[in-house]
Design an enzyme around this catalytic site. Structure first.
Site, short mmCIF file in Angstrom:
data_model
loop_
_atom_site.label_atom_id
_atom_site.label_comp_id
_atom_site.label_asym_id
_atom_site.label_seq_id
_atom_site.Cartn_x
_atom_site.Cartn_y
_atom_site.Cartn_z
N CYS A 197 20.02 60.56 37.66
CA CYS A 197 19.83 59.84 36.80
C CYS A 197 20.59 58.53 38.35
O CYS A 197 18.87 57.90 38.50
CB CYS A 197 20.17 58.48 35.35
SG CYS A 197 19.96 59.37 34.56
N ASN A 206 13.38 57.09 29.57
CA ASN A 206 14.86 56.84 29.84
C ASN A 206 14.54 58.33 31.24
O ASN A 206 14.10 59.81 30.78
CB ASN A 206 16.14 57.41 30.47
CG ASN A 206 16.79 57.62 31.02
OD1 ASN A 206 16.97 58.30 32.07
ND2 ASN A 206 18.11 57.48 30.90
N HIS A 240 18.29 51.19 37.15
CA HIS A 240 17.97 52.62 36.39
C HIS A 240 17.93 51.92 35.03
O HIS A 240 17.86 51.97 34.31
CB HIS A 240 19.40 53.34 36.19
CG HIS A 240 18.93 54.98 35.60
ND1 HIS A 240 17.94 55.32 35.47
CD2 HIS A 240 19.47 55.33 34.56
CE1 HIS A 240 17.92 56.62 34.16
NE2 HIS A 240 19.06 56.62 34.22
O1 UT7 Z 1 20.96 57.78 32.22
C1 UT7 Z 1 21.96 58.06 32.15
C2 UT7 Z 1 22.46 56.84 31.93
N1 UT7 Z 1 22.25 57.08 30.00
C3 UT7 Z 1 22.79 56.13 29.82
O2 UT7 Z 1 23.22 55.27 30.38
C4 UT7 Z 1 22.75 55.96 28.03
C5 UT7 Z 1 23.77 55.30 27.80
N2 UT7 Z 1 24.01 55.61 26.49
C6 UT7 Z 1 23.43 54.42 25.50
O3 UT7 Z 1 22.08 53.69 25.77
C7 UT7 Z 1 23.52 54.56 23.57
O4 UT7 Z 1 24.72 54.92 23.87
C8 UT7 Z 1 22.46 55.73 23.17
C9 UT7 Z 1 20.99 54.32 23.39
C10 UT7 Z 1 21.88 56.34 23.77
C11 UT7 Z 1 23.52 55.34 21.34
O5 UT7 Z 1 23.74 54.31 21.22
P1 UT7 Z 1 24.84 53.59 20.22
O6 UT7 Z 1 24.28 51.72 20.17
O7 UT7 Z 1 25.62 54.07 21.59
O8 UT7 Z 1 24.81 54.87 19.35
P2 UT7 Z 1 25.82 55.12 18.56
O9 UT7 Z 1 25.97 57.14 19.65
O10 UT7 Z 1 27.21 54.41 19.13
O11 UT7 Z 1 25.95 56.00 17.18
C12 UT7 Z 1 25.27 54.46 16.17
C13 UT7 Z 1 24.64 54.86 14.83
C14 UT7 Z 1 25.29 56.40 14.32
O12 UT7 Z 1 25.51 56.44 13.36
P3 UT7 Z 1 27.17 55.86 12.07
O13 UT7 Z 1 28.11 56.51 12.49
O14 UT7 Z 1 26.87 53.91 12.44
O15 UT7 Z 1 26.57 55.45 11.25
C15 UT7 Z 1 24.92 57.48 15.17
O16 UT7 Z 1 25.13 58.74 14.33
O17 UT7 Z 1 23.48 55.22 15.37
C16 UT7 Z 1 23.54 56.86 14.61
N3 UT7 Z 1 22.20 57.09 15.71
C17 UT7 Z 1 20.74 57.74 15.54
N4 UT7 Z 1 20.38 56.81 14.24
C18 UT7 Z 1 19.22 56.71 13.80
C19 UT7 Z 1 22.09 58.10 16.55
N5 UT7 Z 1 21.28 58.58 16.93
C20 UT7 Z 1 20.42 57.99 16.16
C21 UT7 Z 1 18.89 57.75 15.59
N6 UT7 Z 1 17.86 57.19 15.28
N7 UT7 Z 1 17.89 58.48 17.17
#
Ligand code: UT7
Length: 355
Positions: A120, A292, A262
């Protein structure tokens, strides 16, 4: 101080026409529009159709950037370039690089053409390489493209990545000019941290875990990301990198008009603005409509901002990007006059395919 500098002379973007909304994704995955939008700011993304590759998007964005440079119309402006640099994570083939094919299809002749791989952060890295080539007298005009068919490495069954990424391409023409001109790339900061290489990766298909007849786990051929850790690192490194680039340019944070970060997550952009102490409205956003797009993200945002009339000539703009590697980079410039030759969502009659 050296006065020769790389100056932004043209800009173009291209998005493939097929749009996938959050609602469409939620029909196939255990997710929802509410979750995706509230966690990322994404409503939809553009996705390549079957048979469409990264170079097909790059050729169209490159063609528009070259036409934009010609339309912007300095005395020396022509729709040409004597170097092509493609930033991409998703080249058409593992070998060779895609840039020579793109240069050929754009009719640029036997120019040097190569790919830059910094995920990225790739576009900012490629701008740095292009600016360096101009400073060193290796080239007078460089076409720098960021393009991704990123969905080609995404597992459609993986709800942690499938909602995040989209496809597209953006490009700028850099020309040799003076540091005092609007559009001159004034100061860069580039960095990496390989210690955290496993936070973002495609495990198989390279020399570490090779292609074999018997695929150990097909999921290893897809992109994987530890989202939470990446999120924290993104905010931290983009903040520090942008501060370093601003220091090199001798600009204060209060002088910045626009922050072009980004487009990984709208919450990252908001936190970045907060950390830097600029207003959140100064961090421009198009992730809602494109997702993204990795190396294409920054030039697509520039093209969208220009098409919308957001950036005025003379505005002070800070670009910053972060991604796998880890790798990050920032650059600052004063916005030049740019005539676009088509907006990123404009259709093409037929996408240019290789001969
Ligand atoms: O481009 C290169 C750089 N990339 C980035 O900078 C990306 C950085 N990361 C992010 O933007 C975020 O971490 C994400 C958008 C990828 C994920 O968001 P998050 O708030 O960090 O979510 P998480 O992975 O901690 O998941 C939270 C909850 C989990 O459930 P529990 O364990 O709290 O019950 C996941 O299982 O959300 C759940 N979850 C989803 N639920 C519905 C994960 N993905 C999904 C989904 N739909 N698509």
């Amino acid at each position: 101080m050296r006065t020769r500098a790389a100056v932004v002379a043209g800009l173009g973007g291209y998005l493939p026409p097929h749009v996938v909304t959050n609602k469409m994704l939620a029909e196939q995955l255990d997710t929802s529009d509410e979750w995706i939008y509230s966690r990322t700011g994404i409503r939809q993304r553009h996705v390549v159709s079957a048979g469409m590759a990264t170079s097909d998007l790059a050729v169209e964005a490159g063609r528009r950037a070259l036409a934009s440079a010609a339309a912007t119309g300095t005395a020396t402006a022509t729709a040409t370039a004597n170097m092509v640099i493609l930033a991409t994570t998703t080249p058409d083939y593992p070998c060779p690089a895609s840039a020579p094919d793109i240069a050929f299809r754009l009719g640029l002749g036997p120019v040097p053409a190569f790919d830059v791989s910094a995920v990225c952060a790739g576009f900012v890295y490629a701008l740095g390489v292009g600016a360096g080539a101009i400073s060193a007298g290796l080239a007078e005009r460089v076409l720098v493209i960021g393009a991704e068919a990123f969905t080609s490495i995404i597992d459609p069954r993986d709800r942690t990545t499938a909602p995040i990424f989209g496809d597209g391409a953006g490009a700028v023409v850099l020309r040799a000019g003076e540091r005092t001109e609007p559009g001159a790339l004034l100061a860069f900061d580039l960095g990496s941290d390989g210690h955290l290489k496993d936070l973002i990766r495609v495990p198989a298909g390279g020399s570490r875990q090779r292609l074999t007849e018997a695929v150990p786990d097909p999921r290893d051929y897809y992109f994987a990301m530890q989202g939470k850790a990446v999120f924290k690192n993104a905010v931290q490194h983009m903040t520090a990198s942008l501060q370093a680039a601003l220091r090199s340019a001798g600009w204060g944070l209060d002088e910045i008009d626009w922050l072009v970060g980004h487009q990984a997550n709208v919450r990252i952009l908001q936190l970045l603005a907060d950390q830097l102490g600029v207003r959140r409205e100064q961090a421009v956003v198009n992730i809602d409509s494109v997702g993204n797009t990795s190396a294409a993200s920054i030039p697509l945002m520039l093209a969208d901002g220009t098409a919308a009339g957001t950036f005025a000539v003379g505005d002070k703009i800070a670009l910053t990007a972060f991604g796998g590697g880890l790798a990050w980079g920032s650059v600052v410039l004063t916005w030049p006059r740019i005539e676009l030759a088509g907006a990123p969502r404009d259709a093409v009659e037929s996408i240019s395919q290789p001969a």
